[in-house]
Motif scaffolding. Sequence first.
Motif, PDB file in Angstrom:
ATOM      1  N   UNK A 173       0.749  -1.328  -0.074  1.00 47.74           N
ATOM      2  CA  UNK A 173      -0.165  -0.580  -0.150  1.00 47.74           C
ATOM      3  C   UNK A 173       0.979   1.259  -0.047  1.00 47.74           C
ATOM      4  N   UNK A 174       1.638   0.881   0.463  1.00 43.25           N
ATOM      5  CA  UNK A 174       2.827   2.755   1.459  1.00 43.25           C
ATOM      6  C   UNK A 174       3.202   2.826  -0.896  1.00 43.25           C
ATOM      7  N   UNK A 175       3.981   1.848  -1.570  1.00 44.44           N
ATOM      8  CA  UNK A 175       4.671   1.553  -2.439  1.00 44.44           C
ATOM      9  C   UNK A 175       3.687   2.836  -3.997  1.00 44.44           C
ATOM     10  N   UNK A 176       2.431   1.772  -3.805  1.00 41.78           N
ATOM     11  CA  UNK A 176       1.956   3.006  -4.552  1.00 41.78           C
ATOM     12  C   UNK A 176       1.352   3.973  -4.119  1.00 41.78           C
ATOM     13  N   UNK A 177       1.102   4.444  -2.982  1.00 43.95           N
ATOM     14  CA  UNK A 177       0.892   5.360  -2.376  1.00 43.95           C
ATOM     15  C   UNK A 177       1.880   6.823  -2.393  1.00 43.95           C
ATOM     16  N   UNK A 178       2.701   6.018  -2.415  1.00 47.81           N
ATOM     17  CA  UNK A 178       4.134   6.952  -2.189  1.00 47.81           C
ATOM     18  C   UNK A 178       4.178   6.779  -4.100  1.00 47.81           C
ATOM     19  N   UNK A 179       5.075   6.646  -4.944  1.00 48.63           N
ATOM     20  CA  UNK A 179       5.270   6.196  -6.347  1.00 48.63           C
ATOM     21  C   UNK A 179       4.550   6.334  -6.650  1.00 48.63           C
ATOM     22  N   UNK A 180       2.895   5.943  -6.514  1.00 49.69           N
ATOM     23  CA  UNK A 180       2.082   6.580  -7.986  1.00 49.69           C
ATOM     24  C   UNK A 180       0.882   6.559  -7.346  1.00 49.69           C
ATOM     25  N   UNK A 181       0.543   7.902  -6.825  1.00 50.71           N
ATOM     26  CA  UNK A 181      -0.566   8.517  -5.950  1.00 50.71           C
ATOM     27  C   UNK A 181      -1.887   7.812  -6.016  1.00 50.71           C
ATOM     28  N   UNK A 182      -1.505   6.384  -5.408  1.00 54.62           N
ATOM     29  CA  UNK A 182      -2.497   5.974  -5.349  1.00 54.62           C
ATOM     30  C   UNK A 182      -3.610   6.251  -4.102  1.00 54.62           C
ATOM     31  N   UNK A 183      -4.522   6.959  -3.903  1.00 53.97           N
ATOM     32  CA  UNK A 183      -4.631   7.848  -2.335  1.00 53.97           C
ATOM     33  C   UNK A 183      -5.340   7.254  -1.759  1.00 53.97           C
ATOM     34  N   UNK A 184      -6.181   6.101  -2.295  1.00 55.24           N
ATOM     35  CA  UNK A 184      -7.022   5.212  -1.579  1.00 55.24           C
ATOM     36  C   UNK A 184      -6.809   4.032  -0.886  1.00 55.24           C
ATOM     37  N   UNK A 185      -4.923   3.438  -1.088  1.00 58.86           N
ATOM     38  CA  UNK A 185      -4.135   2.416  -1.554  1.00 58.86           C
ATOM     39  C   UNK A 185      -4.575   1.768   0.642  1.00 58.86           C
ATOM     40  N   UNK A 186      -4.710   3.607   1.757  1.00 58.80           N
ATOM     41  CA  UNK A 186      -4.709   2.469   2.389  1.00 58.80           C
ATOM     42  C   UNK A 186      -6.316   2.349   3.228  1.00 58.80           C
ATOM     43  N   UNK A 187      -7.380   1.560   1.996  1.00 57.77           N
ATOM     44  CA  UNK A 187      -8.930   1.662   2.059  1.00 57.77           C
ATOM     45  C   UNK A 187      -8.948   0.396   2.573  1.00 57.77           C
ATOM     46  N   UNK A 188      -7.847  -0.785   2.513  1.00 60.17           N
ATOM     47  CA  UNK A 188      -8.044  -2.297   2.968  1.00 60.17           C
ATOM     48  C   UNK A 188      -6.843  -2.181   4.147  1.00 60.17           C
ATOM     49  N   UNK A 189      -6.657  -2.222   5.795  1.00 57.60           N
ATOM     50  CA  UNK A 189      -6.275  -2.461   6.809  1.00 57.60           C
ATOM     51  C   UNK A 189      -5.157  -2.672   7.038  1.00 57.60           C
ATOM     52  N   UNK A 190      -3.966  -2.821   7.249  1.00 53.85           N
ATOM     53  CA  UNK A 190      -2.249  -3.593   7.386  1.00 53.85           C
ATOM     54  C   UNK A 190      -3.417  -4.790   8.950  1.00 53.85           C
TER      55      UNK A 190
END
Length: 569
Positions: free
Chosen positions: A330-347
Amino acid sequence: IGEPSPQWLEYQGAPTGTDIECEGWRQEAALRLLNNNLDPDVGERPEELVVYGGTGRAARSWDAYDGILAELRDLESDETLLVQSGKPVGRFTTHERAPRVLIANSNLVGNWDDWEHFHELEARGLIMYGQMTAGSWAYIGTQGIIQGTFETLAEVARQHFPESEGLRGTITVTGGLGGMGGAQPLAVTMNHGVCIAAEVDERRIDRRLETDYCTEKTDDLGEAIELAREAAAAGEALSIGLHANAADMFDGMLEREFVPDIVTDQTSAHDELEGYYPAGYTVDEADRLRETDPDSYVAESLDTMTRHVEGILEMQERGAVAFEYGNNIRGQVQDHRDVENAFDFPGFVPAYIRPLFCRGKGPFRWVALSGDEADIHHTDDAVRDLFPDKENLHRWIDLAQEQVSFQGLPSRVCWLGYRAEDDPDGLTERARFALRINELVADGEITAPIVVTRDHLDAGSVASPNRETEAMRDGSDAVADWPILNALLNCAAGADIVSVHDGGGVGIGNAIHANNHVVLDGSDLAAEKARRVFTTDPGMGVIRHADAGYEDAIDEASASNVRVPMHDH
Ligand code: NAD
């Protein structure tokens, strides 16, 4: 890293038996554990010094490996060896109760703490990726993670499928059958469920088939879905290694309108260059692209990862239970590809593990230095005798004896809590068990010392905002004082090997974590160390979570007399 050392070629795993090469068992334990990590049956690519988790290494180069062995062989019992990112760099006279080996891996100063700078330093031979248990010589193969994965999935079942017997009748879909991820299919079937796991590297699937971690293999998605549906409908346990890229698998499932019950992932997404594979290439083609054009590799890898996360999000939208399994995808695609809802699923930690951490409960593992499986069977009996009322623990030990093959030095894992109920001496569960093992070694029932260690993923030993400390109640996710205090406390309490690393499962700059080992050789000194370390180390978990305001931790501190200054209990 140079050519494989002739010594490693000769060892092919840890030396076993009761004769030792070193001046004492504490040094010998370090030598055996380092070689155990690099046993071809334990590590993933030992000829490159890679143990697991992308490029998690046990030593920086083959010269450094030889150097470590040479130092360990004549290290005195009052000396301490310093290992900096897999290379021996110093040796001092300390004292008998001090650690024999201190290890720091992959640590960088804040402003420089990223993959780019790390790779520059790595190329110049100045640093090594230690992952978690690779660079601290505590890796024991896929058997090391199996109980954690089993417990996590059991908790998923308890929370989301309370009517089922474990995961019976459900289908779990995941990716990655590497050193850690390879535990997933077996952990699902142990919980009676069905698993489809996508893996790009067919050799990795074969390895899991050979060691009975996975039962079927196919490269046909339609066939995998059909087999999974049939087994789930019949309530049968089944695991299928699907030879495919995980992102393609999710797209294919969505096209077929197939929505599993649970989705997660354990590809090495924390490392977009050397861990994760982009779609559209065979493994060999992708490996060549990495060599010839690393920039294109990284761009394609992140594109695939984005599609992969979008697939998981879409599955979640359509009703699947989704969680990230500690690889920072999730962190990878949020940081590098601006996927804003990546953290919609929990760790998985906040979702399933944190309540255990609040009570100082965490993974505890022990390794028989003799190489004799009977020694581990004695410890299995001992843990059952000591904790007769812990039904889950008994079930786990029975399952492990039946279904988990030993890899390298025989080892066992279980999660033990802080407080040992009704213990007359007020010992923790971990201390109580370690002291019992020490007695068995002293009595000669166990033929050689046992080393007790743990994963870095433990209650009080990690700061990792996208994993172990995600969404802490007081917002202290990124505070790394805790694992550093943990390492210092482990030294003060007299652990025999202590390490502190950056990176681990989520990549450089994303986590700091610490580890310890105690060698139980049957001596009074070992008992003294065990009593202290296995109280202070899990105690760190209690105080860390009490400080963050978790009621369970405050309650545990109060019930177990863990002193938390400035807290009224
Ligand atoms: P590994 O590098 O040994 O294995 C990763 C596997 O993923 C490899 O077999 C690789 O071929 C496969 N893979 C890579 N990209 C793929 C793709 N796009 N599709 C399908 N397969 C792909 O790593 P590991 O030790 O198994 O760890 C996996 C990840 O889990 C790492 O990020 C690691 O840091 C993390 N991890 C999590 C935990 C935990 O407790 N949850 C513990 C340890 C590691």
